[in-house]
Design a protein around this motif. Structure first.
Motif, PDB file in Angstrom:
ATOM      1  N   ALA A  60       0.822  -1.220   0.000  1.00 23.80           N
ATOM      2  CA  ALA A  60       0.000   0.000   0.000  1.00 23.80           C
ATOM      3  C   ALA A  60       0.849   1.259   0.000  1.00 23.80           C
ATOM      4  CB  ALA A  60      -0.917   0.000   1.217  1.00 23.80           C
ATOM      5  N   ALA A  61       0.337   2.301  -0.631  1.00 21.71           N
ATOM      6  CA  ALA A  61       0.983   3.610  -0.570  1.00 21.71           C
ATOM      7  C   ALA A  61       0.917   4.123   0.870  1.00 21.71           C
ATOM      8  CB  ALA A  61       0.276   4.583  -1.506  1.00 21.71           C
ATOM      9  N   GLU A  62       1.831   5.019   1.212  1.00 14.88           N
ATOM     10  CA  GLU A  62       1.945   5.483   2.595  1.00 14.88           C
ATOM     11  C   GLU A  62       0.628   6.037   3.125  1.00 14.88           C
ATOM     12  OE1 GLU A  62       3.813   5.599   6.079  1.00 14.88           O
ATOM     13  OE2 GLU A  62       4.761   4.893   4.214  1.00 14.88           O
ATOM     14  N   GLU A  63      -0.064   6.828   2.303  1.00 17.16           N
ATOM     15  CA  GLU A  63      -1.298   7.460   2.759  1.00 17.16           C
ATOM     16  C   GLU A  63      -2.463   6.472   2.842  1.00 17.16           C
ATOM     17  OE1 GLU A  63      -1.102   7.940  -1.725  1.00 17.16           O
ATOM     18  OE2 GLU A  63       0.271   8.060  -0.005  1.00 17.16           O
ATOM     19  N   LYS A  64      -2.257   5.263   2.333  1.00 19.82           N
ATOM     20  CA  LYS A  64      -3.326   4.255   2.369  1.00 19.82           C
ATOM     21  C   LYS A  64      -3.006   3.075   3.287  1.00 19.82           C
ATOM     22  CE  LYS A  64      -5.212   5.262  -2.212  1.00 19.82           C
ATOM     23  NZ  LYS A  64      -5.598   4.694  -3.529  1.00 19.82           N
ATOM     24  N   LYS A  65      -1.890   3.156   3.978  1.00 18.23           N
ATOM     25  CA  LYS A  65      -1.523   2.060   4.876  1.00 18.23           C
ATOM     26  C   LYS A  65      -2.542   1.939   6.017  1.00 18.23           C
ATOM     27  CE  LYS A  65       3.480   2.088   4.097  1.00 18.23           C
ATOM     28  NZ  LYS A  65       3.500   0.803   3.374  1.00 18.23           N
ATOM     29  N   ALA A  66      -2.744   0.711   6.480  1.00 14.64           N
ATOM     30  CA  ALA A  66      -3.679   0.457   7.574  1.00 14.64           C
ATOM     31  C   ALA A  66      -2.970   0.591   8.916  1.00 14.64           C
ATOM     32  CB  ALA A  66      -4.272  -0.935   7.435  1.00 14.64           C
ATOM     33  N   LYS A  67      -3.700   1.100   9.896  1.00 17.30           N
ATOM     34  CA  LYS A  67      -3.197   1.202  11.262  1.00 17.30           C
ATOM     35  C   LYS A  67      -3.985   0.251  12.148  1.00 17.30           C
ATOM     36  CE  LYS A  67      -1.631   6.004  10.879  1.00 17.30           C
ATOM     37  NZ  LYS A  67      -1.710   7.368  11.469  1.00 17.30           N
ATOM     38  N   LEU A  68      -3.280  -0.365  13.083  1.00 17.85           N
ATOM     39  CA  LEU A  68      -3.891  -1.406  13.915  1.00 17.85           C
ATOM     40  C   LEU A  68      -3.705  -1.096  15.390  1.00 17.85           C
ATOM     41  CD1 LEU A  68      -5.141  -4.251  14.355  1.00 17.85           C
ATOM     42  CD2 LEU A  68      -2.827  -5.184  14.101  1.00 17.85           C
ATOM     43  N   SER A  69      -4.795  -1.234  16.154  1.00 19.81           N
ATOM     44  CA  SER A  69      -4.744  -1.135  17.612  1.00 19.81           C
ATOM     45  C   SER A  69      -5.349  -2.403  18.200  1.00 19.81           C
ATOM     46  CB  SER A  69      -5.537   0.082  18.105  1.00 19.81           C
ATOM     47  OG  SER A  69      -4.967   1.277  17.609  1.00 19.81           O
ATOM     48  N   ILE A  70      -4.701  -2.950  19.228  1.00 18.40           N
ATOM     49  CA  ILE A  70      -5.202  -4.155  19.889  1.00 18.40           C
ATOM     50  C   ILE A  70      -5.524  -3.810  21.337  1.00 18.40           C
ATOM     51  CG2 ILE A  70      -4.656  -6.523  20.601  1.00 18.40           C
ATOM     52  CD1 ILE A  70      -2.807  -6.691  18.152  1.00 18.40           C
ATOM     53  N   MET A  71      -6.751  -4.106  21.734  1.00 16.49           N
ATOM     54  CA  MET A  71      -7.220  -3.750  23.068  1.00 16.49           C
ATOM     55  C   MET A  71      -7.641  -5.003  23.827  1.00 16.49           C
ATOM     56  SD  MET A  71     -10.406  -1.230  24.063  1.00 16.49           S
ATOM     57  CE  MET A  71     -10.790  -0.806  25.755  1.00 16.49           C
ATOM     58  N   GLU A  72      -6.914  -5.348  24.896  1.00 13.70           N
ATOM     59  CA  GLU A  72      -7.299  -6.444  25.775  1.00 13.70           C
ATOM     60  C   GLU A  72      -8.172  -5.879  26.892  1.00 13.70           C
ATOM     61  OE1 GLU A  72      -4.009  -9.457  26.626  1.00 13.70           O
ATOM     62  OE2 GLU A  72      -2.873  -7.688  26.014  1.00 13.70           O
ATOM     63  N   VAL A  73      -9.350  -6.455  27.097  1.00 16.24           N
ATOM     64  CA  VAL A  73     -10.276  -5.872  28.070  1.00 16.24           C
ATOM     65  C   VAL A  73     -10.491  -6.763  29.294  1.00 16.24           C
ATOM     66  CG1 VAL A  73     -11.437  -4.533  26.311  1.00 16.24           C
ATOM     67  CG2 VAL A  73     -12.339  -6.789  26.902  1.00 16.24           C
ATOM     68  N   GLY A  74      -9.799  -7.900  29.357  1.00 18.31           N
ATOM     69  CA  GLY A  74      -9.874  -8.731  30.549  1.00 18.31           C
ATOM     70  C   GLY A  74     -11.051  -9.690  30.557  1.00 18.31           C
ATOM     71  N   THR A  75     -11.128 -10.481  31.599  1.00 20.93           N
ATOM     72  CA  THR A  75     -12.105 -11.566  31.672  1.00 20.93           C
ATOM     73  C   THR A  75     -13.400 -11.190  32.394  1.00 20.93           C
ATOM     74  OG1 THR A  75     -11.047 -12.393  33.698  1.00 20.93           O
ATOM     75  CG2 THR A  75     -10.291 -13.312  31.606  1.00 20.93           C
ATOM     76  N   ASN A  76     -13.506  -9.970  32.895  1.00 21.40           N
ATOM     77  CA  ASN A  76     -14.730  -9.531  33.574  1.00 21.40           C
ATOM     78  C   ASN A  76     -15.761  -9.135  32.525  1.00 21.40           C
ATOM     79  OD1 ASN A  76     -16.773  -8.449  35.103  1.00 21.40           O
ATOM     80  ND2 ASN A  76     -15.450  -7.097  36.296  1.00 21.40           N
ATOM     81  N   GLN A  77     -16.691 -10.025  32.258  1.00 18.54           N
ATOM     82  CA  GLN A  77     -17.660  -9.787  31.193  1.00 18.54           C
ATOM     83  C   GLN A  77     -18.558  -8.585  31.473  1.00 18.54           C
ATOM     84  OE1 GLN A  77     -19.712 -13.335  29.889  1.00 18.54           O
ATOM     85  NE2 GLN A  77     -17.928 -14.614  30.256  1.00 18.54           N
ATOM     86  N   ALA A  78     -18.716  -8.224  32.731  1.00 18.97           N
ATOM     87  CA  ALA A  78     -19.542  -7.069  33.073  1.00 18.97           C
ATOM     88  C   ALA A  78     -18.965  -5.770  32.518  1.00 18.97           C
ATOM     89  CB  ALA A  78     -19.697  -6.966  34.588  1.00 18.97           C
ATOM     90  N   GLU A  79     -17.674  -5.774  32.192  1.00 18.83           N
ATOM     91  CA  GLU A  79     -17.015  -4.569  31.695  1.00 18.83           C
ATOM     92  C   GLU A  79     -16.952  -4.513  30.168  1.00 18.83           C
ATOM     93  OE1 GLU A  79     -13.175  -4.560  33.486  1.00 18.83           O
ATOM     94  OE2 GLU A  79     -13.917  -4.053  35.486  1.00 18.83           O
ATOM     95  N   TRP A  80     -17.275  -5.602  29.496  1.00 13.44           N
ATOM     96  CA  TRP A  80     -17.100  -5.650  28.045  1.00 13.44           C
ATOM     97  C   TRP A  80     -17.969  -4.611  27.332  1.00 13.44           C
ATOM     98  CZ3 TRP A  80     -17.143 -11.649  26.818  1.00 13.44           C
ATOM     99  CH2 TRP A  80     -16.013 -12.224  27.423  1.00 13.44           C
ATOM    100  N   MET A  81     -19.222  -4.476  27.758  1.00 18.75           N
ATOM    101  CA  MET A  81     -20.136  -3.552  27.097  1.00 18.75           C
ATOM    102  C   MET A  81     -19.612  -2.126  27.173  1.00 18.75           C
ATOM    103  SD  MET A  81     -23.041  -3.388  25.499  1.00 18.75           S
ATOM    104  CE  MET A  81     -22.624  -1.959  24.524  1.00 18.75           C
ATOM    105  N   GLN A  82     -19.185  -1.723  28.363  1.00 24.72           N
ATOM    106  CA  GLN A  82     -18.674  -0.363  28.547  1.00 24.72           C
ATOM    107  C   GLN A  82     -17.440  -0.122  27.690  1.00 24.72           C
ATOM    108  OE1 GLN A  82     -17.631   0.569  32.582  1.00 24.72           O
ATOM    109  NE2 GLN A  82     -16.658   2.509  32.046  1.00 24.72           N
ATOM    110  N   LYS A  83     -16.543  -1.092  27.654  1.00 26.55           N
ATOM    111  CA  LYS A  83     -15.287  -0.900  26.932  1.00 26.55           C
ATOM    112  C   LYS A  83     -15.487  -0.949  25.417  1.00 26.55           C
ATOM    113  CE  LYS A  83     -12.354  -2.374  30.736  1.00 26.55           C
ATOM    114  NZ  LYS A  83     -11.373  -3.356  31.271  1.00 26.55           N
ATOM    115  N   LEU A  84     -16.422  -1.764  24.958  1.00 28.29           N
ATOM    116  CA  LEU A  84     -16.715  -1.786  23.522  1.00 28.29           C
ATOM    117  C   LEU A  84     -17.379  -0.483  23.097  1.00 28.29           C
ATOM    118  CD1 LEU A  84     -16.596  -3.534  20.960  1.00 28.29           C
ATOM    119  CD2 LEU A  84     -18.896  -4.368  21.521  1.00 28.29           C
ATOM    120  N   SER A  85     -18.271   0.013  23.923  1.00 26.96           N
ATOM    121  CA  SER A  85     -18.925   1.285  23.633  1.00 26.96           C
ATOM    122  C   SER A  85     -17.919   2.431  23.606  1.00 26.96           C
ATOM    123  CB  SER A  85     -20.002   1.555  24.691  1.00 26.96           C
ATOM    124  OG  SER A  85     -20.674   2.760  24.417  1.00 26.96           O
TER     125      SER A  85
END
Length: 333
Positions: A60-85
């Motif tokens: 890809a050309a420089e201005e079209k390159k993809a950027k990636l972020s990885i977010m680990e949110v842990g095993t507490n499922q009660a927090e998943w909704m808030q963190k995804l939002s």
């Protein structure tokens, strides 16, 4: 619920100072509903998306390159909704990629407040939403072949499954087909089911295994994340064999592991990411993939497998797996 989502999203924006400005590059977020180090499935998800982005960016050309972020949110499922939002509220990610059967419900709730967000979800099933594409593994096949070898390998004809929690895929697919596979392999096999209560308590995993050993159980399938380490430790001391799930786990405990039935999450994650980068995502669609398509694999080429499993049982498993791939044996949900 809509009011709650709005509050959560607003809170996320306030704490970040203001909404981040979106760049011209393609932006991908990997939402990990757990901890990568404790879950082969999530490690393969992150690796697959990362490889796809690297491959795409090489051309890809420089201005079209993809950027990636990885977010680990842990095993507490009660927090998943808030963190995804909160992730969607940032407004910079063209697509959020994740993997978990519960994610479609969460994504659809997020879409009520952020209707332009796109989601690619693996190990999940949802049709008809134009902002969501899902790929689901045939865990009926996965559970069945795991149960089949457990049934063949058990000398006491008593086996068990230790789950982290009760959840629909476990209760309705994995355990029932694990049980069916074991009973088809040896009629009269008893199949116990125990629950840890979370995805990390290795001490509880060991305690459950100790209790099962006292009942005569001699083969266990652990599907309990970090708690599996306790299961392995106890199995070593109680002459219990372990059937592994979702990854090639022979190197984790070669003295007790008799099988590994893995999904090809890294391969699938890479493919769906490249499809999205190329503008080919079939939004609103859902596909189930299994052994025939090459995304569920019963590992037969491991030296540990060949050492721990008698040749006659290896032959039987080769026959069963071959018949499932060809469609001669139908494992239906």
């Amino acid at each position: 619920m809509r009011k709650l989502l709005f509050i959560l999203a607003l809170t996320a924006i306030i704490f970040s100072g203001c909404k981040k400005e979106k760049s011209q590059n393609l932006n991908i977020a990997v939402f990990v509903p757990g901890i990568i180090a404790d879950s082969p499935t999530y490690a393969k998800l992150a690796d697959g998306v990362t490889k796809a982005v690297e491959e795409y960016n090489q051309k890809a050309a420089e201005e079209k390159k993809a950027k990636l972020s990885i977010m680990e949110v842990g095993t507490n499922q009660a927090e998943w909704m808030q963190k995804l939002s909160a992730l969607a509220a940032e407004g910079i990610y063209d697509v959020i990629i994740s993997s978990n059967p519960s994610l479609p419900d969460l994504a659809e709730q997020v879409l009520e407040q952020f209707p332009d967000q796109k989601f690619i979800l693996l190990d999940a099933e949802r049709k008809g939403n134009p902002n969501i594409m899902t790929k689901n593994y045939d865990q009926a096949q996965q559970g069945y072949v795991t149960g089949y070898i457990a049934g063949l390998m058990s000398k006491s004809h008593k086996i068990a499954l230790i789950s982290a929690q009760d959840y629909p895929v476990m209760n309705n697919i994995i355990f029932p087909f694990y049980k069916k596979g074991a009973e088809d392999a040896f009629e009269g096999t008893s199949v116990d089911y125990r629950v840890v209560g979370n995805w990390y308590d290795a001490t509880k995993g060991a305690e459950i295994t100790e209790a099962l050993a006292k009942t005569g159980v001699d083969v266990i399938l652990p599907v309990c994340g970090g708690a599996s380490q306790g299961v392995l430790n106890s199995a070593r001391h109680n002459d219990i064999k372990i059937a592994w799930f979702d990854s090639n786990g022979f190197d984790k405990a070669p003295e007790v592991i008799i099988s590994s039935t893995q999904n090809r999450q890294e391969k699938l994650a890479m493919e769906v990411t490249l499809e999205w980068l190329q503008g080919k995502t079939a939004w609103g669609s859902s596909q189930t993939v299994g052994m025939k398509e090459g995304y569920i694999e019963f590992v037969e080429d491991s030296p540990v497998y060949r050492q721990n499993v008698p040749e006659i049982i290896q032959d039987k498993m080769r026959e069963i797996v071959g018949k499932i791939k060809s469609g001669e044996i139908s494992v239906e949900k």
